[in-house]
Design a protein around this motif. Structure first.
Motif, PDB file in Angstrom:
ATOM      1  N   PHE B 141       7.585  -1.074   1.293  1.00 19.42           N
ATOM      2  CA  PHE B 141       6.589  -2.028   0.833  1.00 19.42           C
ATOM      3  C   PHE B 141       5.700  -1.405  -0.083  1.00 19.42           C
ATOM      4  N   ASN B 142       5.067  -0.039   0.080  1.00 26.64           N
ATOM      5  CA  ASN B 142       4.143   0.552  -0.864  1.00 26.64           C
ATOM      6  C   ASN B 142       4.673   0.572  -2.512  1.00 26.64           C
ATOM      7  N   THR B 143       4.111   0.635  -3.261  1.00 30.44           N
ATOM      8  CA  THR B 143       4.247   0.455  -4.646  1.00 30.44           C
ATOM      9  C   THR B 143       3.388   1.537  -5.498  1.00 30.44           C
ATOM     10  N   PRO B 144       3.542   1.917  -6.475  1.00 30.81           N
ATOM     11  CA  PRO B 144       2.877   3.057  -7.218  1.00 30.81           C
ATOM     12  C   PRO B 144       1.096   2.564  -7.216  1.00 30.81           C
ATOM     13  N   GLU B 145       1.299   1.141  -7.286  1.00 41.75           N
ATOM     14  CA  GLU B 145      -0.150   0.630  -7.485  1.00 41.75           C
ATOM     15  C   GLU B 145      -0.889   0.625  -6.310  1.00 41.75           C
ATOM     16  N   HIS B 146      -0.079   0.084  -5.290  1.00 46.23           N
ATOM     17  CA  HIS B 146      -0.896  -0.123  -3.839  1.00 46.23           C
ATOM     18  C   HIS B 146      -0.251   0.420  -2.528  1.00 46.23           C
ATOM     19  N   THR B 147      -1.072   1.048  -1.908  1.00 40.48           N
ATOM     20  CA  THR B 147      -0.473   1.670  -0.852  1.00 40.48           C
ATOM     21  C   THR B 147      -0.953   0.693   0.607  1.00 40.48           C
ATOM     22  N   VAL B 148       0.170   0.056   0.999  1.00 45.18           N
ATOM     23  CA  VAL B 148      -0.395  -0.915   2.237  1.00 45.18           C
ATOM     24  C   VAL B 148      -0.199   0.008   3.463  1.00 45.18           C
ATOM     25  N   PHE B 149       0.777   0.813   3.532  1.00 44.74           N
ATOM     26  CA  PHE B 149       1.188   1.445   4.770  1.00 44.74           C
ATOM     27  C   PHE B 149       0.797   2.897   4.354  1.00 44.74           C
ATOM     28  N   ASP B 150       0.102   3.615   5.293  1.00 46.57           N
ATOM     29  CA  ASP B 150      -0.117   4.936   5.419  1.00 46.57           C
ATOM     30  C   ASP B 150      -0.656   5.180   6.729  1.00 46.57           C
ATOM     31  N   TYR B 151      -0.491   4.593   7.652  1.00 42.17           N
ATOM     32  CA  TYR B 151      -1.040   4.937   8.956  1.00 42.17           C
ATOM     33  C   TYR B 151      -0.244   6.152   9.629  1.00 42.17           C
ATOM     34  N   LYS B 303     -18.511  -1.273  12.825  1.00 43.50           N
ATOM     35  CA  LYS B 303     -18.748  -2.000  11.511  1.00 43.50           C
ATOM     36  C   LYS B 303     -17.999  -1.034  10.368  1.00 43.50           C
ATOM     37  N   ARG B 304     -17.981   0.336  10.632  1.00 41.39           N
ATOM     38  CA  ARG B 304     -17.433   1.023   9.780  1.00 41.39           C
ATOM     39  C   ARG B 304     -15.742   0.944   9.584  1.00 41.39           C
ATOM     40  N   LEU B 305     -15.241   0.677  10.829  1.00 43.17           N
ATOM     41  CA  LEU B 305     -13.745   0.349  10.968  1.00 43.17           C
ATOM     42  C   LEU B 305     -13.535  -0.917  10.065  1.00 43.17           C
ATOM     43  N   LEU B 306     -14.314  -2.017  10.294  1.00 40.04           N
ATOM     44  CA  LEU B 306     -14.274  -3.119   9.660  1.00 40.04           C
ATOM     45  C   LEU B 306     -14.361  -3.173   8.050  1.00 40.04           C
ATOM     46  N   ARG B 307     -15.299  -2.310   7.767  1.00 40.91           N
ATOM     47  CA  ARG B 307     -15.403  -2.212   6.260  1.00 40.91           C
ATOM     48  C   ARG B 307     -13.940  -1.411   5.621  1.00 40.91           C
ATOM     49  N   HIS B 308     -13.525  -0.575   6.407  1.00 38.46           N
ATOM     50  CA  HIS B 308     -12.260   0.079   6.002  1.00 38.46           C
ATOM     51  C   HIS B 308     -11.342  -0.731   5.850  1.00 38.46           C
ATOM     52  N   TYR B 309     -11.264  -1.586   6.958  1.00 33.78           N
ATOM     53  CA  TYR B 309     -10.040  -2.615   7.147  1.00 33.78           C
ATOM     54  C   TYR B 309     -10.220  -3.568   5.961  1.00 33.78           C
ATOM     55  N   LYS B 310     -11.585  -4.066   5.614  1.00 37.98           N
ATOM     56  CA  LYS B 310     -11.849  -5.161   4.520  1.00 37.98           C
ATOM     57  C   LYS B 310     -11.097  -4.468   3.271  1.00 37.98           C
ATOM     58  N   LYS B 311     -11.385  -3.228   3.138  1.00 35.88           N
ATOM     59  CA  LYS B 311     -10.928  -2.500   1.814  1.00 35.88           C
ATOM     60  C   LYS B 311      -9.349  -2.614   1.863  1.00 35.88           C
ATOM     61  N   TRP B 312      -8.787  -2.290   2.715  1.00 35.15           N
ATOM     62  CA  TRP B 312      -7.338  -2.388   2.825  1.00 35.15           C
ATOM     63  C   TRP B 312      -6.868  -3.743   2.683  1.00 35.15           C
ATOM     64  N   GLU B 313      -7.708  -4.892   3.285  1.00 32.65           N
ATOM     65  CA  GLU B 313      -7.037  -6.201   3.134  1.00 32.65           C
ATOM     66  C   GLU B 313      -7.136  -6.721   1.537  1.00 32.65           C
ATOM     67  N   LYS B 314      -8.297  -6.073   0.826  1.00 29.44           N
ATOM     68  CA  LYS B 314      -8.282  -6.381  -0.495  1.00 29.44           C
ATOM     69  C   LYS B 314      -7.050  -5.771  -1.200  1.00 29.44           C
ATOM     70  N   THR B 315      -6.694  -4.274  -0.760  1.00 31.29           N
ATOM     71  CA  THR B 315      -5.417  -3.990  -1.457  1.00 31.29           C
ATOM     72  C   THR B 315      -4.403  -4.880  -1.174  1.00 31.29           C
ATOM     73  N   ARG B 320       0.032  -8.416  -2.221  1.00 36.86           N
ATOM     74  CA  ARG B 320       0.800  -9.868  -2.170  1.00 36.86           C
ATOM     75  C   ARG B 320       1.080 -10.436  -3.448  1.00 36.86           C
ATOM     76  N   THR B 321       0.055 -10.484  -4.149  1.00 44.10           N
ATOM     77  CA  THR B 321       0.146 -11.070  -5.576  1.00 44.10           C
ATOM     78  C   THR B 321       1.036 -10.523  -6.416  1.00 44.10           C
ATOM     79  N   ALA B 322       0.772  -9.091  -6.528  1.00 42.39           N
ATOM     80  CA  ALA B 322       1.605  -8.464  -7.359  1.00 42.39           C
ATOM     81  C   ALA B 322       3.094  -8.241  -6.956  1.00 42.39           C
ATOM     82  N   ASN B 323       3.420  -8.608  -5.877  1.00 42.04           N
ATOM     83  CA  ASN B 323       4.763  -8.248  -5.136  1.00 42.04           C
ATOM     84  C   ASN B 323       5.230  -9.393  -4.436  1.00 42.04           C
TER      85      ASN B 323
END
Lengths: 662, 662
Positions: B141-151, B303-315, B320-323
């Motif tokens: 699922f990851n692409t050069p542009e977007h890293t969605v999985f790096d847990y 709150k910090r965790l949710l901010r991090h999550y929101k960032k990921w959600e944007k990515t 999704r749109t790109a792929n």
């Protein structure tokens, strides 16, 4: 005598030929190991092993376990050449019906076969068990004047065995226990069945074994002099550590078309039999060929072995004379304990006792252990729960090889495989313990114990939802039934302390297979309405009438273990025509005469209800399509035990309702 | 943000207090780990883990597995503090009926619990499986542009886990596979349940792990800064290796009377609750105490965790749109396959085919795998026999994380535990394979799959005495029955290639539990007298009428797998009033409506004979006390398969005789 290298090299090639011809004849089997380890076989059976082919069960023989049991033709070829009672005709009948050369080595089927192997890794555990037995025997029987036990246990294992968790548990235990009478030969050929081993393993085996307390040598497994040197070094090591020899070999050596590849593992190479035979210097027209000089060599070697044996026999006789008590103890290993005699040694429990059957087991075990000094026990880090410590004795450990309590660690699989090794050896009577739900962890060796008629006793406690708060991961619901379906496995689930006494006596009188005792965590009342004698001896028969009806028979309630009290309570509500049957062991009951079974479960009464805190399915064997089962067709629940019983409907009310619905 | 050591130290002590109070309240449970690993918990949940308590199944969360599941209060305390939906009231109901805080962590019962653990070693295998899933997800699922999985996958295990063979198999696999997204924290407190660990282990764990390809750090597990440094180093490691952190801890720290001893392991320390609470700085009059500043800290951290999550959600949205294709593939993980749709993709077999159901499985698997791109498979070194290779795809290995075929090595137990990990993760659909007789090796994780509703598919072949020459060690006779009694385990034994198609479709449409496919080694004829559709869809119902009687019903013959042909042959001899029922899955059949079951097995007909090449006991559920079972109440034999069938009496003649005797 120095190593007769040229002659033994010839023998190695002829052993290869036997394997090729045998596999070719039946079009199945495994060539990889018999060919790849032929030089190892030649050195072991032609030179190094101390054994007696004319007396395969000689007490002080070196034990050889082929853990990589698929390479069975390795064993049959070398045992045949060594002079064991395996005629060439039997080698020719490899894998045929009723031959003594089955597809995988089977204990009792073939002289010289020390263990049933094939399921990978098990033989490593068995060898560790034999090494334990060897240490125990030396500690008990040797004297400053006489050494009657000083054998080594030699195990040959392949990559497959070494990847298995059971082997890893066993070797960790061996390293911890400093079993320096154990030599593990790792037939390291870099090939597994599917592919080159590099596809699935990349460990540094030498470093791994060193990290767990073993001495390690890595050698060329085709250089006989080098292998012998390593073997002798291992035998003479004074480090106090078990010994690993990593023998680098080429799988299927002798069939160039497949040697060194995954294709060499099975029977694939057999189609190149003719050219392989030629390459090995074997005559084209004579299959199953053994040359006269090889025969003559092994005949001479047998004489050497017999001379060694005679010398030992002299020592042994002198030891017997000097140590009549020890000799009597040794001889006692042959005597099966008598259940009635054992029961006579177990005091009756106070009628007002209320204790878990595991606690009853603890109390029963002590007089039994006093009566049977060769009975040993162990627990997988659960002595505090399984309560099977032999209280009068100490731990078995490197500083006390006479100890009768073995701390196996959290290694249930290894524990049961090691117990099999002790049972194969035959001198000591092994019993082992863990939580019943973890029988699954030890199930592969339990199956082999049943298959090989090994009298191992499993004291497995916490036998139902009565476990309570630990919840479904720790509550066996299907475990008892899943064990009952193993042929030759006697599963006994006693209902109160007196039935527990009967269960221990039943387990220990058995000599032809394993017994599992399923014991409760929770306290149970004494079932005093049933005479003590009836409870004890009823277990020996597997099932008995616990409460006789006092009017014309209308219903039969059948129960085991902690549910017998529930059936008895239900019977009181249901009325005088109700009989209650205690059925602690399906296996034992099924072996009774048809008359006895009919007397307990008369065919005419079909209004039958079984109650057990476990899955119901197996019970239809006794209640039929007209009967009902009050059981648990799901996993358990985390809550206090009594709450779980109620929540899952294992109650007298449910039994009453089921009976009344018939 | 820098590590807030004083605050987190306070949190650690309050987590200790929660554990002490919870264990004290129910008088059971384990204090050792929650207290000993409290600083580790504080750093992980208070600082280091990347997760989202408001969205516990967030795709890219760090997975945390508590392999030492008995320390469940560790999880409940930290999940509660972190803001998961575990109210304090549920913590207070620790181990009570229907609470979400059961004795051992149970998947699906509690938000934030990633795996059902307790049986030791399993969680290590699960974590390895999640790490496999993570690598697979990143590759797909990851692409050069977007890293969605790096847990990362973080697993906490104790000495007990580390001694278990299943863990050793799993860590060997992880080392070989270079799963560098895996961090194993070894809570090394030198204590096991029974005694000090020195009684059962003496290995050099660091050296052992290095030998199998892991990076190792050894640290003080109570020094939060040191632990965090080690954890960050492990996260950032570029060695390509899995990471072991050996955290030396003191068990039960906080209760001086038992800390550092075996008595600290369980609930024993709870009786010192009052003094312990005082020592930990907790108020005497307030149990289950959490201070306001600790609450505030975790609220901020959330709150910090949710901010991090929101960032990921944007990515993620950008990805999704790109792929759209990748997004569709990801979404497809949520859709349960439809059996009919799958069957439509499987071509009918030629009517003159004669092939083993394992070979039919190979042919069925290919179109199914094409249809389900998230289906992955594996074999325990038996691809050449189990035939479950996804032919259009490659191996999963360090150089090809997109591969769909996993070579597990000869590690059946580890394989099944790893499969559970993949299934817990939920993105990929795991199927694994070995010989059926070795189901015993993998039984503990199979039980957990059933308990946790994991849709794992076991493609287990060589399902009976039809194995032939390999003999009784390799011939399952009790195995099928022993698996059938596991609640929620669907065991399907198809009778010919078309039933095999139905069996695969049935297995893959299931989303609420595991399915075992028991497939033959030996070739079977096509049962062309039964329409293709009937055979395929009959399997979905578990049982169906394979041959309708053509006169008044006199007998019912019931069979599964390779014995259906025998029942059909017997029916021909027995006459027109005989019905033949195919019963490939007891579980599925039992779930049908009473009407359907009655239509297949009418209660009025009691002249029933079941035939199966296995132990007979379980069959009485369908044939009752009046019926007969043609089965095998013993272990098998080494000889060619057809010879063994005859020798053990699994023949049409035997079925005819049994029916005529009724």
């Amino acid at each position: 005598m120095p190593l007769q290298t040229p002659l033994l090299a010839k023998a190695a090639n002829q052993a290869r030929g036997l394997a090729i011809d045998a596999v070719h004849a039946c079009s199945s089997g495994h060539l990889g190991l018999p060919l790849g380890a032929a030089e190892i076989g030649a050195v072991l059976y032609g030179h190094a092993l101390v054994h007696n082919p004319e007396h395969p069960r000689w007490l002080n023989r070196d034990r050889f376990v082929l853990s990589a049991g698929h390479g069975s033709m390795f064993l049959y070829a070398w045992l045949h050449l060594s002079g064991y009672d395996i005629p060439l005709d039997e080698v020719k009948k490899f894998r045929a019906l009723h031959s003594i050369t089955p597809g995988h080595p089977e204990f009792r089927e073939t002289p010289g076969v020390e263990a049933t192997t094939g399921p990978l890794g098990q033989g490593v555990g068995n060898a560790v068990g034999m090494a334990v037995a060897g240490q125990m025997a030396a500690a008990r029987f040797n004297t400053p004047e006489h050494t009657v036990f000083d054998y080594h246990v030699v195990c040959l294992a392949g990559d497959g065995c070494m990847q298995e968790g059971v082997a890893m548990e066993a070797v960790a235990f061996a390293g911890h226990q400093k079993l320096d009478n154990l030599i593990l030969i790792y037939d390291s050929n870099d090939v597994t069945l599917d592919a080159m081993a590099v596809k699935t393993q990349s460990e540094n085996a030498a470093a791994r074994f060193k990290a767990i307390g073993w001495d390690v040598q890595t050698i060329d497994g085709h250089d006989m002099a080098v292998f012998l040197k390593a073997f002798n070094k291992a035998k003479k090591a004074t480090s106090g550590k078990p010994q690993l020899i990593i023998a680098k070999t080429q799988i299927a050596r002798g069939i160039p078309e497949v040697a060194g590849t995954a294709k060499g593992h099975g029977e694939g190479g057999a189609k190149f039999a003719d050219s392989a035979r030629a390459g090995l210097g074997l005559p084209a027209d004579q299959h199953f060929f053994v040359s006269d000089d090889v025969r003559a060599y092994f005949a001479d070697h047998l004489k050497r072995l017999l001379r060694h044996y005679k010398k030992w026999e002299k020592t042994f006789e002198a030891w017997r004379t000097a140590n009549p008590d020890k000799a009597a103890l040794l001889d006692s290993a042959k005597n099966a304990p008598n259940a009635s005699a054992l029961l006579a040694k177990i005091p009756a429990f106070p009628a007002d006792a209320k204790l878990a059957t595991r606690a009853a087991g603890r109390d029963v075990l002590q007089p039994v252990a006093a009566e049977l000094p060769l009975l040993i026990g162990g627990s997988a880090d659960l002595y505090g729960s399984t309560l099977n410590l032999i209280a009068a004795d100490k731990d078995f450990d490197p500083s006390n090889r006479g100890g009768r309590n073995i701390r196996f660690g959290i290694r249930e699989h290894g524990m049961a495989a090691i117990a099999n090794g002790i049972a194969y050896d035959g001198l000591f009577r092994p019993s082992v313990a863990t939580f019943l739900v973890f029988a699954d962890y030890s199930r592969p060796p339990m199956r082999l114990a049943a298959l090989s008629d090994l009298p191992v006793v499993y004291i497995y406690t916490h036998d139902s939802i009565g476990v309570g708060e630990d919840g479904p991961t720790h509550q066996p619901v299907e475990t008892v039934s899943a064990l009952r379906v193993i042929p030759n496995m006697d599963v006994i689930r006693p209902a109160d302390p007196e039935e527990t006494a009967g269960a221990f006596a039943a387990a220990l009188e058995r000599t032809d297979g394993p017994t599992l005792l399923a014991l409760t965590r929770q306290a149970l009342p004494m079932l005093n309405d049933i005479p003590v004698q009836t409870r004890r001896e009823g277990v020996l028969k597997g099932g008995y009438v616990a409460k006789q009806e006092t009017a014309a028979l209308t219903h039969i309630l059948i129960a085991t273990g902690s549910e017998l009290q529930i059936a008895l309570a239900a019977a009181k509500t249901l009325g005088a025509g109700v009989r209650v049957v205690s059925l602690p062991s399906f296996q034992r009951f099924d072996q009774q005469s048809p008359e006895y079974r009919e007397s307990v479960l008369p065919a005419s009464c079909r209004k039958r209800v079984a109650v057990e805190a476990g899955v119901p399915d197996l019970w239809y064997k006794y209640v039929g399509l007209e009967g009902k089962v009050v059981g648990i067709a799901r996993f358990g629940l985390s809550a206090p035990g009594p709450v779980v019983f109620k929540e899952l409907g294992i109650t007298a009310e449910a039994v009453v309702a089921a009976a009344q619905s018939l």
